[in-house]
Motif scaffolding. Structure first.
Motif, PDB file in Angstrom:
ATOM      1  N   SER A   1      -1.266 -12.994 -12.034  1.00  0.00           N
ATOM      2  CA  SER A   1      -2.160 -11.994 -12.164  1.00  0.00           C
ATOM      3  C   SER A   1      -2.168 -10.798 -11.048  1.00  0.00           C
ATOM      4  CB  SER A   1      -3.995 -12.172 -11.299  1.00  0.00           C
ATOM      5  OG  SER A   1      -4.026 -12.885 -11.655  1.00  0.00           O
ATOM      6  N   VAL A   2      -2.367  -9.488 -11.868  1.00  0.00           N
ATOM      7  CA  VAL A   2      -1.748  -8.663 -11.114  1.00  0.00           C
ATOM      8  C   VAL A   2      -3.073  -7.353 -10.617  1.00  0.00           C
ATOM      9  CG1 VAL A   2      -1.341  -7.045 -13.548  1.00  0.00           C
ATOM     10  CG2 VAL A   2      -0.056  -6.299 -11.058  1.00  0.00           C
ATOM     11  N   ARG A   3      -3.866  -6.310 -10.098  1.00  0.00           N
ATOM     12  CA  ARG A   3      -4.207  -5.957  -8.939  1.00  0.00           C
ATOM     13  C   ARG A   3      -3.586  -4.347  -9.351  1.00  0.00           C
ATOM     14  NH1 ARG A   3      -8.318  -8.427  -5.226  1.00  0.00           N
ATOM     15  NH2 ARG A   3      -9.257  -8.917  -6.679  1.00  0.00           N
ATOM     16  N   LEU A   4      -4.332  -3.705  -9.312  1.00  0.00           N
ATOM     17  CA  LEU A   4      -4.011  -2.229  -8.914  1.00  0.00           C
ATOM     18  C   LEU A   4      -5.071  -0.756  -8.355  1.00  0.00           C
ATOM     19  CD1 LEU A   4      -1.437   0.416  -8.730  1.00  0.00           C
ATOM     20  CD2 LEU A   4      -2.754   0.736 -11.544  1.00  0.00           C
ATOM     21  N   ASP A   5      -5.073  -0.461  -6.915  1.00  0.00           N
ATOM     22  CA  ASP A   5      -6.362   0.040  -6.781  1.00  0.00           C
ATOM     23  C   ASP A   5      -5.853   1.305  -6.285  1.00  0.00           C
ATOM     24  OD1 ASP A   5      -6.262  -0.428  -4.049  1.00  0.00           O
ATOM     25  OD2 ASP A   5      -5.442  -2.620  -4.413  1.00  0.00           O
ATOM     26  N   TRP A   6      -6.853   2.341  -6.191  1.00  0.00           N
ATOM     27  CA  TRP A   6      -6.550   3.731  -5.595  1.00  0.00           C
ATOM     28  C   TRP A   6      -7.772   4.369  -5.137  1.00  0.00           C
ATOM     29  CZ3 TRP A   6      -8.895   8.381  -7.409  1.00  0.00           C
ATOM     30  CH2 TRP A   6      -8.579   9.631  -6.734  1.00  0.00           C
ATOM     31  N   GLN A   7      -8.087   4.899  -3.576  1.00  0.00           N
ATOM     32  CA  GLN A   7      -9.405   4.854  -3.556  1.00  0.00           C
ATOM     33  C   GLN A   7      -8.939   6.718  -2.043  1.00  0.00           C
ATOM     34  OE1 GLN A   7     -10.827   2.929  -0.152  1.00  0.00           O
ATOM     35  NE2 GLN A   7      -8.638   2.514   0.594  1.00  0.00           N
TER      36      GLN A   7
ATOM     37  N   ALA B   1     -16.116   9.138  -0.974  1.00  0.00           N
ATOM     38  CA  ALA B   1     -15.322   8.522  -1.671  1.00  0.00           C
ATOM     39  C   ALA B   1     -14.970   8.180  -3.250  1.00  0.00           C
ATOM     40  CB  ALA B   1     -14.946   7.340  -0.798  1.00  0.00           C
ATOM     41  N   THR B   2     -14.011   8.215  -4.164  1.00  0.00           N
ATOM     42  CA  THR B   2     -14.221   7.486  -5.057  1.00  0.00           C
ATOM     43  C   THR B   2     -13.143   6.301  -5.541  1.00  0.00           C
ATOM     44  OG1 THR B   2     -12.168   9.140  -5.766  1.00  0.00           O
ATOM     45  CG2 THR B   2     -14.479   9.569  -6.433  1.00  0.00           C
ATOM     46  N   GLN B   3     -13.192   5.902  -5.858  1.00  0.00           N
ATOM     47  CA  GLN B   3     -12.000   4.306  -5.881  1.00  0.00           C
ATOM     48  C   GLN B   3     -12.416   3.747  -7.218  1.00  0.00           C
ATOM     49  OE1 GLN B   3     -14.896   2.350  -3.028  1.00  0.00           O
ATOM     50  NE2 GLN B   3     -12.243   1.195  -2.368  1.00  0.00           N
ATOM     51  N   THR B   4     -11.240   3.590  -7.990  1.00  0.00           N
ATOM     52  CA  THR B   4     -11.224   2.924  -9.106  1.00  0.00           C
ATOM     53  C   THR B   4      -9.645   1.109  -9.481  1.00  0.00           C
ATOM     54  OG1 THR B   4      -9.251   4.077  -9.445  1.00  0.00           O
ATOM     55  CG2 THR B   4     -11.241   4.710  -9.784  1.00  0.00           C
ATOM     56  N   ARG B   5     -10.461   0.288  -9.395  1.00  0.00           N
ATOM     57  CA  ARG B   5      -9.349  -0.736  -9.170  1.00  0.00           C
ATOM     58  C   ARG B   5      -9.320  -1.102 -10.845  1.00  0.00           C
ATOM     59  NH1 ARG B   5     -11.487  -5.993  -6.123  1.00  0.00           N
ATOM     60  NH2 ARG B   5     -12.019  -6.355  -7.910  1.00  0.00           N
ATOM     61  N   ILE B   6      -7.725  -1.735 -11.577  1.00  0.00           N
ATOM     62  CA  ILE B   6      -7.811  -2.669 -12.756  1.00  0.00           C
ATOM     63  C   ILE B   6      -7.552  -4.093 -12.099  1.00  0.00           C
ATOM     64  CG2 ILE B   6      -5.782  -1.819 -13.404  1.00  0.00           C
ATOM     65  CD1 ILE B   6      -6.546  -2.108 -16.279  1.00  0.00           C
ATOM     66  N   ASP B   7      -8.169  -5.034 -12.446  1.00  0.00           N
ATOM     67  CA  ASP B   7      -7.354  -6.521 -12.465  1.00  0.00           C
ATOM     68  C   ASP B   7      -7.285  -6.768 -13.963  1.00  0.00           C
ATOM     69  OD1 ASP B   7      -8.200  -7.375  -9.622  1.00  0.00           O
ATOM     70  OD2 ASP B   7      -9.721  -6.047 -10.535  1.00  0.00           O
TER      71      ASP B   7
ATOM     72  N   ARG C   1       0.895  -0.977   0.258  1.00  0.00           N
ATOM     73  CA  ARG C   1      -0.177  -0.004   0.626  1.00  0.00           C
ATOM     74  C   ARG C   1       1.012   1.441  -0.397  1.00  0.00           C
ATOM     75  NH1 ARG C   1      -5.473  -1.843  -1.198  1.00  0.00           N
ATOM     76  NH2 ARG C   1      -5.559  -0.101  -0.881  1.00  0.00           N
ATOM     77  N   PHE C   2       0.486   1.901  -0.505  1.00  0.00           N
ATOM     78  CA  PHE C   2       1.203   3.386  -0.606  1.00  0.00           C
ATOM     79  C   PHE C   2       0.602   4.529  -0.678  1.00  0.00           C
ATOM     80  CE2 PHE C   2       1.191   1.675  -5.270  1.00  0.00           C
ATOM     81  CZ  PHE C   2       1.048   2.244  -5.818  1.00  0.00           C
ATOM     82  N   SER C   3       0.977   6.028  -1.003  1.00  0.00           N
ATOM     83  CA  SER C   3       0.124   7.063  -1.441  1.00  0.00           C
ATOM     84  C   SER C   3       0.870   7.762  -2.608  1.00  0.00           C
ATOM     85  CB  SER C   3      -0.048   8.655   0.308  1.00  0.00           C
ATOM     86  OG  SER C   3      -0.383   9.293  -0.455  1.00  0.00           O
ATOM     87  N   PRO C   4       0.113   8.104  -3.688  1.00  0.00           N
ATOM     88  CA  PRO C   4       0.809   8.299  -4.833  1.00  0.00           C
ATOM     89  C   PRO C   4       1.298   9.929  -4.708  1.00  0.00           C
ATOM     90  CG  PRO C   4      -1.636   6.998  -5.689  1.00  0.00           C
ATOM     91  CD  PRO C   4      -1.474   7.000  -3.931  1.00  0.00           C
ATOM     92  N   PRO C   5       2.173  10.099  -5.023  1.00  0.00           N
ATOM     93  CA  PRO C   5       2.828  11.338  -5.052  1.00  0.00           C
ATOM     94  C   PRO C   5       1.354  12.568  -5.486  1.00  0.00           C
ATOM     95  CG  PRO C   5       3.920  10.229  -6.841  1.00  0.00           C
ATOM     96  CD  PRO C   5       3.200   9.277  -6.019  1.00  0.00           C
TER      97      PRO C   5
ATOM     98  N   LEU D   1      -1.738  12.442  -7.275  1.00  0.00           N
ATOM     99  CA  LEU D   1      -3.272  11.738  -7.130  1.00  0.00           C
ATOM    100  C   LEU D   1      -3.431  12.262  -5.581  1.00  0.00           C
ATOM    101  CD1 LEU D   1      -3.432   8.851  -9.124  1.00  0.00           C
ATOM    102  CD2 LEU D   1      -4.420  11.461  -9.347  1.00  0.00           C
ATOM    103  N   GLY D   2      -2.049  11.386  -4.508  1.00  0.00           N
ATOM    104  CA  GLY D   2      -3.078  11.278  -2.821  1.00  0.00           C
ATOM    105  C   GLY D   2      -3.422  10.333  -2.508  1.00  0.00           C
ATOM    106  N   GLY D   3      -5.117  10.419  -1.764  1.00  0.00           N
ATOM    107  CA  GLY D   3      -5.081   9.479  -1.038  1.00  0.00           C
ATOM    108  C   GLY D   3      -4.289   7.751  -1.312  1.00  0.00           C
ATOM    109  N   GLU D   4      -4.996   6.201  -1.276  1.00  0.00           N
ATOM    110  CA  GLU D   4      -4.104   5.489  -0.837  1.00  0.00           C
ATOM    111  C   GLU D   4      -4.250   4.994  -2.041  1.00  0.00           C
ATOM    112  OE1 GLU D   4      -4.332   1.924   2.105  1.00  0.00           O
ATOM    113  OE2 GLU D   4      -5.200   3.273   2.382  1.00  0.00           O
ATOM    114  N   ALA D   5      -3.096   4.231  -2.631  1.00  0.00           N
ATOM    115  CA  ALA D   5      -3.108   3.430  -3.680  1.00  0.00           C
ATOM    116  C   ALA D   5      -2.565   1.898  -3.437  1.00  0.00           C
ATOM    117  CB  ALA D   5      -2.394   3.901  -4.295  1.00  0.00           C
ATOM    118  N   GLY D   6      -3.290   1.013  -3.895  1.00  0.00           N
ATOM    119  CA  GLY D   6      -2.578  -0.907  -3.660  1.00  0.00           C
ATOM    120  C   GLY D   6      -1.757  -1.819  -4.547  1.00  0.00           C
ATOM    121  N   LEU D   7      -0.685  -2.384  -4.761  1.00  0.00           N
ATOM    122  CA  LEU D   7      -0.270  -2.678  -5.984  1.00  0.00           C
ATOM    123  C   LEU D   7       0.120  -4.737  -5.291  1.00  0.00           C
ATOM    124  CD1 LEU D   7       0.356  -2.913  -8.769  1.00  0.00           C
ATOM    125  CD2 LEU D   7       2.738  -2.354  -7.706  1.00  0.00           C
ATOM    126  N   ALA D   8      -1.093  -5.219  -6.011  1.00  0.00           N
ATOM    127  CA  ALA D   8      -0.532  -6.298  -5.463  1.00  0.00           C
ATOM    128  C   ALA D   8      -0.295  -7.833  -7.040  1.00  0.00           C
ATOM    129  CB  ALA D   8      -2.260  -7.010  -5.699  1.00  0.00           C
TER     130      ALA D   8
END
Length: 342
Positions: free
Chosen positions: A56-62, A74-80, A20-24, A26-33
């Motif tokens: 598989s790879v998963r990238l999400d942001w909220q 709250a807004t959330q996006t994800r791509i699998d 989990r990390f904070s994009p410089p 966009l802000g918020g919280e992102a995840g990479l799996a």
């Protein structure tokens, strides 16, 4: 007797990496799996001997922000993205690549009031989720997402399937409200109610019985109590529009110095789970107590009301000090099959 070792995965490998990390920007919280999985059956038959490897790879942001009058949006996006290699199953392509985006917006309105010294919080939640409609079962075999649960823990999830093979799709609305009372005496009471509405039926839940299939899910009603003296009670019920109960689970626990007590009752209609032929009605109970300094005893049992017989029982004794733990237990399973006695 209808299960064959040759057609069950005898070799299974899994690897998973998450951060989990904070994009410089966009802000918020992102995840990479990153996930990798493979299983192999020893059978060489078509379909029954299917072997699968997946990467598989998963990238999400909220991100969330507080608006006027205390609204929280709250807004959330994800791509699998997945790459499958399938062998010994003529119904599927040998190599399958797929990618699925998901987008969601959520609105909460936490309201807080006081009644004397007690605090009440009421929080209605509306979550709209969209992902492209598709029938995953026609692309890859669904082997890790067939047992699907529905509770207050995943009411507001983007995807309620437990694995990677199937994925929730389409336009849906997750609706719910939670009320919590926190008393200064040290106890609290919480109630959650909710439901999922869909624009179209989702094929990912065709094996989930009645809980999430169709355009409307079951109603979810959950209540929890936590007392200052170590008592905890939780109940979760799922029922349809006609108040026909599909599932209900009651759990009680009492924790005191030198004593632990827990009990649970589960009711499950056979129609809520694919392949189940009989209803489930089971009681479980467990206890543990301090016999003397360093000595701990325990007992556990499970009774099946549908079959009108005990399922399992266990007695245990443990000695523990700073250097060593010695554990002795005696257990018995009362169920029998064609080749295994109780």
């Amino acid at each position: 007797e209808d299960e064959d070792d040759a057609t069950s995965p005898g070799l299974v490998a899994d690897a998973l990496s998450e951060r989990r990390f904070s994009p410089p920007l966009l802000g918020g919280e992102a995840g990479l799996a990153f996930s990798a999985h493979a299983h192999r059956r020893s059978s060489g038959e078509d379909i029954l001997g299917r072997d699968v490897a997946r990467g598989s790879v998963r990238l999400d942001w909220q991100r969330s922000r507080i608006l006027g009058r205390g609204f929280v949006v709250a807004t959330q996006t994800r791509i699998d993205a997945d790459l499958y290699r399938i062998r010994q199953d003529s119904r599927f392509d040998s190599t399958v690549a797929r990618a699925d985006p998901t987008a969601a917006v959520e609105l909460r309105w936490p309201l807080i009031a006081r009644s004397g010294a007690a605090v009440h919080m009421l929080e209605p939640v509306v979550q709209l989720v969209w992902s492209p409609e598709r029938d995953m079962d026609d692309e890859v075999p669904n082997e890790d997402s067939r047992l699907i649960e529905f509770d207050e823990g995943n009411l507001f999830s983007l995807d309620r399937t437990p694995g990677w093979d199937a994925r929730e799709s389409g336009l849906r609305a997750n609706l719910g409200v939670t009320w919590t009372r926190i008393d200064p005496a040290g106890w609290s009471l919480g109630i959650t109610a909710g439901r999922v509405l869909r624009a179209e039926e989702d094929p990912a839940f065709r094996h989930a019985g009645r809980l999430l299939s169709g355009r409307q899910s079951d109603w979810l009603l959950a209540a929890t109590y936590s007392g200052a003296q170590g008592l905890a009670v939780a109940n979760r019920a799922l029922f349809d529009d006609d108040f026909n109960l599909d599932r209900n689970e009651l759990r009680l626990g009492w924790l005191r110095p030198g004593l632990q007590l827990s009990a649970g009752y589960l009711w499950m209609d056979a129609r809520t789970e694919d392949g189940r032929s009989a209803d489930v009605s089971e009681l479980t109970a467990a206890t543990g107590w301090q016999m003397a300094p360093g000595w701990w005893a325990s007992a556990e049992t499970r009774y099946d009301f549908a079959a009108d017989q005990a399922r399992a029982a266990e007695l245990g004794l443990e000695y523990r000090n700073e250097c060593v733990t010695v554990d002795l237990a005696l257990s018995r399973r009362f169920t029998a099959s064609d080749n295994v006695r109780p």
